[in-house]
Design a protein around this motif. Structure first.
Motif, mmCIF file in Angstrom:
data_model
loop_
_atom_site.group_PDB
_atom_site.id
_atom_site.type_symbol
_atom_site.label_atom_id
_atom_site.label_comp_id
_atom_site.label_asym_id
_atom_site.label_seq_id
_atom_site.Cartn_x
_atom_site.Cartn_y
_atom_site.Cartn_z
ATOM 1 N N ALA A 66 -5.316 38.254 -39.322
ATOM 2 C CA ALA A 66 -6.380 38.032 -40.300
ATOM 3 C C ALA A 66 -6.421 36.576 -40.730
ATOM 4 O O ALA A 66 -7.490 35.995 -40.906
ATOM 5 C CB ALA A 66 -6.165 38.942 -41.513
ATOM 6 N N ALA A 67 -5.234 35.951 -40.901
ATOM 7 C CA ALA A 67 -5.200 34.556 -41.338
ATOM 8 C C ALA A 67 -5.812 33.635 -40.286
ATOM 9 O O ALA A 67 -6.607 32.747 -40.597
ATOM 10 C CB ALA A 67 -3.765 34.144 -41.638
ATOM 11 N N THR A 68 -5.443 33.842 -39.018
ATOM 12 C CA THR A 68 -5.993 33.025 -37.943
ATOM 13 C C THR A 68 -7.499 33.199 -37.860
ATOM 14 O O THR A 68 -8.251 32.229 -37.704
ATOM 15 C CB THR A 68 -5.347 33.401 -36.602
ATOM 16 N N HIS A 69 -7.953 34.442 -37.979
ATOM 17 C CA HIS A 69 -9.382 34.721 -37.919
ATOM 18 C C HIS A 69 -10.120 34.050 -39.072
ATOM 19 O O HIS A 69 -11.199 33.494 -38.897
ATOM 20 C CB HIS A 69 -9.609 36.234 -37.963
ATOM 21 N N SER A 70 -9.540 34.073 -40.260
ATOM 22 C CA SER A 70 -10.208 33.546 -41.440
ATOM 23 C C SER A 70 -10.402 32.038 -41.386
ATOM 24 O O SER A 70 -11.289 31.510 -42.046
ATOM 25 C CB SER A 70 -9.415 33.916 -42.697
ATOM 26 N N PHE A 71 -9.558 31.328 -40.608
ATOM 27 C CA PHE A 71 -9.640 29.866 -40.557
ATOM 28 C C PHE A 71 -9.953 29.362 -39.145
ATOM 29 O O PHE A 71 -9.655 28.223 -38.809
ATOM 30 C CB PHE A 71 -8.317 29.261 -41.053
ATOM 31 N N ARG A 72 -10.593 30.190 -38.336
ATOM 32 C CA ARG A 72 -10.780 29.867 -36.928
ATOM 33 C C ARG A 72 -11.654 28.633 -36.699
ATOM 34 O O ARG A 72 -11.483 27.913 -35.716
ATOM 35 C CB ARG A 72 -11.359 31.062 -36.178
ATOM 36 N N ALA A 73 -12.606 28.343 -37.597
ATOM 37 C CA ALA A 73 -13.484 27.190 -37.390
ATOM 38 C C ALA A 73 -12.733 25.866 -37.494
ATOM 39 O O ALA A 73 -13.205 24.840 -36.991
ATOM 40 C CB ALA A 73 -14.631 27.212 -38.399
ATOM 41 N N LEU A 74 -11.535 25.882 -38.101
ATOM 42 C CA LEU A 74 -10.758 24.651 -38.253
ATOM 43 C C LEU A 74 -10.143 24.182 -36.941
ATOM 44 O O LEU A 74 -9.562 23.094 -36.893
ATOM 45 C CB LEU A 74 -9.650 24.852 -39.292
ATOM 46 N N PRO A 99 -20.578 31.291 -38.586
ATOM 47 C CA PRO A 99 -20.456 31.974 -39.881
ATOM 48 C C PRO A 99 -19.152 31.660 -40.602
ATOM 49 O O PRO A 99 -19.126 31.506 -41.825
ATOM 50 C CB PRO A 99 -20.543 33.456 -39.508
ATOM 51 N N ASN A 100 -18.058 31.560 -39.837
ATOM 52 C CA ASN A 100 -16.778 31.230 -40.448
ATOM 53 C C ASN A 100 -16.790 29.804 -40.992
ATOM 54 O O ASN A 100 -16.252 29.538 -42.075
ATOM 55 C CB ASN A 100 -15.653 31.380 -39.419
ATOM 56 N N ALA A 101 -17.430 28.873 -40.269
ATOM 57 C CA ALA A 101 -17.526 27.492 -40.747
ATOM 58 C C ALA A 101 -18.316 27.430 -42.052
ATOM 59 O O ALA A 101 -17.940 26.691 -42.975
ATOM 60 C CB ALA A 101 -18.190 26.616 -39.686
ATOM 61 N N ILE A 102 -19.398 28.198 -42.146
ATOM 62 C CA ILE A 102 -20.194 28.221 -43.376
ATOM 63 C C ILE A 102 -19.358 28.751 -44.530
ATOM 64 O O ILE A 102 -19.364 28.204 -45.636
ATOM 65 C CB ILE A 102 -21.462 29.074 -43.170
ATOM 66 N N ALA A 103 -18.605 29.824 -44.270
ATOM 67 C CA ALA A 103 -17.773 30.405 -45.326
ATOM 68 C C ALA A 103 -16.660 29.448 -45.740
ATOM 69 O O ALA A 103 -16.369 29.294 -46.933
ATOM 70 C CB ALA A 103 -17.180 31.729 -44.851
ATOM 71 N N LEU A 104 -16.026 28.762 -44.774
ATOM 72 C CA LEU A 104 -14.956 27.828 -45.116
ATOM 73 C C LEU A 104 -15.504 26.614 -45.861
ATOM 74 O O LEU A 104 -14.863 26.102 -46.777
ATOM 75 C CB LEU A 104 -14.222 27.378 -43.851
ATOM 76 N N ASN A 105 -16.690 26.156 -45.466
ATOM 77 C CA ASN A 105 -17.307 25.046 -46.181
ATOM 78 C C ASN A 105 -17.578 25.439 -47.637
ATOM 79 O O ASN A 105 -17.376 24.650 -48.560
ATOM 80 C CB ASN A 105 -18.608 24.642 -45.490
ATOM 81 N N ALA A 107 -15.218 34.730 -45.163
ATOM 82 C CA ALA A 107 -14.489 34.138 -44.046
ATOM 83 C C ALA A 107 -13.666 35.177 -43.298
ATOM 84 O O ALA A 107 -13.422 35.056 -42.087
ATOM 85 C CB ALA A 107 -13.580 33.012 -44.551
ATOM 86 N N ARG A 108 -13.220 36.218 -43.971
ATOM 87 C CA ARG A 108 -12.390 37.251 -43.355
ATOM 88 C C ARG A 108 -13.214 38.277 -42.580
ATOM 89 O O ARG A 108 -12.653 39.059 -41.808
ATOM 90 C CB ARG A 108 -11.557 37.965 -44.425
ATOM 91 N N ARG A 109 -14.516 38.288 -42.772
ATOM 92 C CA ARG A 109 -15.358 39.255 -42.052
ATOM 93 C C ARG A 109 -15.360 38.953 -40.566
ATOM 94 O O ARG A 109 -15.440 37.797 -40.152
ATOM 95 C CB ARG A 109 -16.790 39.233 -42.587
ATOM 96 N N ARG A 110 -15.288 39.990 -39.749
ATOM 97 C CA ARG A 110 -15.240 39.820 -38.302
ATOM 98 C C ARG A 110 -16.601 39.974 -37.645
ATOM 99 O O ARG A 110 -16.713 39.838 -36.433
ATOM 100 C CB ARG A 110 -14.258 40.832 -37.688
ATOM 101 N N THR A 111 -17.632 40.244 -38.412
ATOM 102 C CA THR A 111 -18.966 40.402 -37.857
ATOM 103 C C THR A 111 -19.989 40.062 -38.927
ATOM 104 O O THR A 111 -19.693 40.131 -40.125
ATOM 105 C CB THR A 111 -19.202 41.853 -37.368
ATOM 106 N N VAL A 112 -21.180 39.667 -38.484
ATOM 107 C CA VAL A 112 -22.266 39.424 -39.437
ATOM 108 C C VAL A 112 -22.994 40.721 -39.780
ATOM 109 O O VAL A 112 -23.907 40.721 -40.600
ATOM 110 C CB VAL A 112 -23.276 38.397 -38.878
ATOM 111 N N ARG A 113 -22.575 41.804 -39.165
ATOM 112 C CA ARG A 113 -23.208 43.090 -39.440
ATOM 113 C C ARG A 113 -23.022 43.469 -40.918
ATOM 114 O O ARG A 113 -21.946 43.328 -41.489
ATOM 115 C CB ARG A 113 -22.586 44.177 -38.563
ATOM 116 N N GLY A 114 -24.095 43.972 -41.516
ATOM 117 C CA GLY A 114 -24.012 44.453 -42.885
ATOM 118 C C GLY A 114 -24.286 43.413 -43.956
ATOM 119 O O GLY A 114 -24.169 43.710 -45.144
#
Length: 438
Positions: A7-15, A147-153, A285-292
């Protein structure tokens, strides 16, 4: 992401992208200064005038250029080099902050001069936001990481909102507002240096389908207005920006008159908003899909509106801080989810113009709301003014929820025709499956 990714790697993947790392580090340092200036400016105006109307007027002048100038800036962002455009706006931000610091530290600052510099800040912001938002796609080559970059920003923005107001409260209490403005001006050295170190490939020039700026602008307006999911997302953002978000200009009045505190109280209140908004950004940032995300927007707007009503009833600092954390969470999740949907749906050659409409919908409507909030607070008081805005947000969220089924139907076939991944095709669709564990 591959199965088994933590989960941690996924949450910061855009870095993992060098350009994005440089961007967020520079932004973080600069945004701390920006939040210091925001808090110091509101406190300075209210200390000198004790006028809720002038607080609203300051917010109005700092945001009204976005309503008129951002669409033109979006056209320029689609036609010009976005990298250079963002560097230019950061240099102008620095000049404005240093000019404000010099004026205040000299002891000769007047309210008209302060308001004039805030108007200048509004024009710079109106050009900066569309360029910076549309530049994001160039910093993250893998569109799956966008999406992860937007959330991290957004996370960086809100960590700065936690740190900046706290420092500002100490600086203002011990020294002066002018020093906070000076520190903000110096903080731009970091972001300008980071932007100069970024290397992006040249963007393909746009074919001359729209030979002039106005035709190019009209094309973007027709595109956004003609697609119901984009139109609905922008309209909801505009309404919330008009009636709900202007609560922030009344924070000095809450700190001083409602809660009986000082500059440190204002710092705690603004930092609480940032804490909630940071939690919201990390949640996305922790979401794995844009669904929902359509459903996420509905409950985020509802939480925001309910939080504003609760804030109107709070009479202690710690209760107000707790409620403002909920307000910040709902506000950030709504804004970032809308940003993600727009960046996902929009054609690349129209990204700058659509993101300029995003700026208009949020920042462009806020000045009108800020002016109205300041005037209403002078007559009705800050608590009742904020409660009315919260109730309007609840109604807006309910109306958007009613339209979601029709919006899903329009999104799905368009993305299937374009051959985009299935999970993106349901980006505004309510999830029918349990969310993936995170």
């Amino acid at each position: 992401m591959p199965v088994g990714t933590s989960a941690a790697t996924h949450s910061f993947r855009a870095l993992r992208h060098r350009n994005f790392r440089l961007f967020v580090v520079g932004q973080f340092i600069s945004l701390i200064g920006t939040w210091m200036q925001t808090v110091a400016l509101g406190w300075l105006i209210y200390r000198l005038t004790h006028s809720p109307f002038l607080l609203g007027l300051a917010g109005f002048l700092g945001q009204i250029p976005s309503l008129f100038f951002s669409p033109l800036a979006g056209v320029l962002a689609d036609r010009w080099n976005r990298h250079r455009m963002v560097i230019g706006t950061q240099v102008l931000f620095m000049a404005q902050a240093l000019a404000l610091a010099a004026l205040v530290l000299s002891g000769k600052a007047t309210i008209p001069e302060i308001l004039g510099l805030n108007l200048l800040l509004g024009f710079i912001s109106a050009a900066d936001v569309p360029a910076r938002q549309s530049f994001m796609i160039e910093l993250v080559p893998d569109p799956r990481d966008l999406p992860n970059a937007i959330a991290l920003n957004s996370s960086v923005f809100n960590v700065a909102r936690l740190v900046g107001p706290s420092i500002a409260g100490v600086v203002i209490g011990l020294l002066s507002e002018g020093l906070a403005f000076l520190l903000n001006g110096l903080s731009y050295v970091a972001v300008i240096g980071a932007l100069l170190a970024i290397r992006v490939p040249p963007r393909a020039r746009r074919a001359a389908a729209a030979p002039n700026v106005w035709a190019h602008l009209a094309e973007g307006l027709r595109y956004a207005g003609g697609f119901a999911p984009i139109r609905a997302a922008l309209l909801l953002l505009a309404l919330v920006g008009l009636v709900g978000t202007p609560f922030s200009v009344l924070m000095p009045m809450f700190a001083s008159d409602v809660l009986g505190g000082g500059a440190h109280t204002l710092g705690f209140l603004v930092a609480s908003i940032g804490l909630g908004a940071l939690a919201g950004a990390l949640f996305l940032a922790r979401r794995r899909t844009v669904r929902g995300l359509g459903s996420v927007i509905v409950w985020a707007v509802s939480a925001f509106g309910a939080g504003l009503i609760a804030l109107a009833l709070a009479r202690t600092q710690w209760l107000a801080c707790g409620v403002l954390a909920v307000v910040g969470f709902g506000m950030m999740v709504h804004m970032a989810s809308t940003n993600t949907i727009l960046q996902t749906l929009v054609d690349p050659d129209k990204r700058g113009r659509v993101m300029s409409l995003y700026t208009v919908a949020f920042m462009g409507t806020m000045p009108l709301g800020s002016l109205a909030a300041g005037a209403l607070a002078g007559r009705l008081g800050a608590p009742l003014t904020v409660a009315l805005g919260g109730a309007a947000c609840l109604v807006a969220g309910a109306l958007f929820a009613r339209e979601l089924p029709a919006l899903r139907a329009q999104v799905r076939p368009i993305y299937e025709r374009l051959g985009i991944a299935p999970e993106v095709a349901t980006g505004i669709q309510a999830s029918e499956e349990p969310p993936a564990p995170s």
